[in-house]
Design an enzyme around this catalytic site. Structure first.
Site, mmCIF file in Angstrom:
data_model
loop_
_atom_site.group_PDB
_atom_site.id
_atom_site.type_symbol
_atom_site.label_atom_id
_atom_site.label_comp_id
_atom_site.label_asym_id
_atom_site.label_seq_id
_atom_site.Cartn_x
_atom_site.Cartn_y
_atom_site.Cartn_z
ATOM 1 C CG ASN A 8 -11.005 -6.783 67.653
ATOM 2 O OD1 ASN A 8 -10.699 -5.775 67.244
ATOM 3 N ND2 ASN A 8 -9.937 -7.866 68.177
ATOM 4 C CE LYS A 15 -8.405 -10.958 64.735
ATOM 5 N NZ LYS A 15 -7.247 -10.814 65.603
ATOM 6 C CG ASP A 145 -7.558 -2.154 72.777
ATOM 7 O OD1 ASP A 145 -7.550 -3.105 73.181
ATOM 8 O OD2 ASP A 145 -6.689 -2.070 71.382
ATOM 9 C CG HIS A 203 -1.110 -7.082 69.390
ATOM 10 N ND1 HIS A 203 -2.401 -7.610 69.887
ATOM 11 C CD2 HIS A 203 -1.571 -6.788 68.187
ATOM 12 C CE1 HIS A 203 -3.513 -7.738 69.008
ATOM 13 N NE2 HIS A 203 -2.814 -7.056 68.082
ATOM 14 C CG LEU A 204 4.647 -8.695 67.245
ATOM 15 C CD1 LEU A 204 6.046 -9.853 67.149
ATOM 16 C CD2 LEU A 204 5.008 -7.224 67.208
ATOM 17 N N GLY A 205 0.612 -7.583 64.606
ATOM 18 C CA GLY A 205 -0.201 -7.549 63.813
ATOM 19 C C GLY A 205 -0.038 -6.496 62.665
ATOM 20 N N GLY A 207 -1.669 -3.969 63.132
ATOM 21 C CA GLY A 207 -1.026 -3.087 64.309
ATOM 22 C C GLY A 207 0.049 -3.676 65.235
ATOM 23 C CG ASP A 278 -0.515 -10.280 54.304
ATOM 24 O OD1 ASP A 278 0.209 -11.161 54.846
ATOM 25 O OD2 ASP A 278 -1.774 -10.711 54.090
ATOM 26 N NE ARG A 280 -1.083 -13.518 55.850
ATOM 27 C CZ ARG A 280 -2.421 -13.450 56.203
ATOM 28 N NH1 ARG A 280 -3.044 -14.523 56.607
ATOM 29 N NH2 ARG A 280 -3.092 -12.412 56.099
#
Length: 309
Positions: A8, A15, A145, A203-205, A207, A278, A280
């Protein structure tokens, strides 16, 4: 024993997973660690977890590192044990809306679509080509996808452009993160012993997307023809007025390629905060940096807006 390696290549991470007869044997997650140019690798296998830091050069060799790790931990005796390799493919077009064997024609078509989803297609092509060298005789599959979103009705997928043109060029809402959404649905079904009639999956990343699901079928999603649309993302703006883009391109004298770069790599959380994409890091900055706080506030607002919508 059939063993499958899953790859991925995301927009901000890589990943890997090894499955044996449908059972997960190992996962490997490669992502950037802060702004120092280091990358962190996390392997999980059985009850074990191993974490290490690597350089950018190591990140570029991630597939070879995973192969070495699998052999070192005796999860495989050699690469010949891998039955097939599956790659997550993020690309618009009906051709890519199903699982296909990757061959020269597939790679050519993927190269032609590189500009439509540069944050995903470039890394996917890179990983495929590495696999061609590392596993020359192993079957390789491109896993769509978008396929999960093929049930979206025409009323939700059609753009307000001349229909003859959109049908000829296959321009409509394809949607992405379908593999992730399907995974969430399986887990929800296991938790509740059934699939809820109506569910929204976010889906929170790096993207980000939101998908509305009715009776197990996708009926609408926030991403569109490409992964640029919808929610705010790490470096992508999500929904933005078409007129604003025309005005922007004229004022900054952008070529189409420059506008593409601007929207895919310099916008979203990064563009507004001026610091980082990012979340974080933004959470650490928000109390002292108004731009970081604004970026996070709009990110959350957009997510809530789509859930309500």
């Amino acid at each position: 024993m059939k063993k499958y390696l899953i790859v991925n290549p995301g927009s901000a991470s890589r990943k890997y997973a090894l499955y044996e007869n449908g059972k997960e044997i190992l996962t490997g997650h490669f992502e950037k660690a802060g702004s120092a140019g280091e990358f962190i690798v996390t392997y999980r296998f059985g009850k074990n977890k191993k974490e290490t830091k690597i350089s950018k050069n190591g990140y570029e060799k991630s597939m070879a590192l995973v192969l070495d790790f699998l052999i070192e931990e005796k999860l495989i005796s050699g690469k010949k044990e891998i039955t097939a390799i599956g790659f997550r493919i993020v690309a618009p077009g009906n051709f890519f809306n199903k699982v296909r064997v990757i061959n020269a024609d597939y790679i050519k078509k993927l190269e032609e679509m590189r500009g439509a989803a540069p944050l995903h297609i470039g890394p996917a092509l890179s990983e495929i080509k590495k696999a061609m060298r590392l596993f020359p005789k192993t079957k390789k599959l491109g896993v769509s996808d978008s396929a999960f979103h093929s049930t979206i009705p025409e009323v939700a997928s059609t753009y307000g452009l001349p229909l003859a043109v959109t049908r000829k060029l296959e321009i409509h809402r394809f949607g992405y993160h379908g593999i992730s959404v399907e995974s969430v649905l399986r887990k929800v079904k296991k938790m509740f012993k059934k699939t809820p009639a109506r569910i929204i999956v976010c889906h929170l990343g790096s993207g980000a997307s939101a998908t509305a699901i009715k009776n197990g079928r996708s009926i609408d999603t926030s991403m569109g023809f490409t992964p640029l649309a919808g929610l705010w993302m790490g470096t992508r703006p999500g929904d933005i007025g078409a007129g604003a883009l025309i005005y922007l391109a004229k004022k900054l004298k952008f070529s189409l390629d420059e506008l593409d770069e601007y929207l895919n790599k310099k916008s979203g959380l990064l563009g507004v905060s001026g610091k980082t994409s990012d979340v974080r890091e933004l959470l650490e900055l928000e109390k002292t940096n108004p731009r970081a706080a604004l970026a996070l506030d709009v990110f959350v607002y957009r997510a809530k807006k789509y859930i309500g919508r």
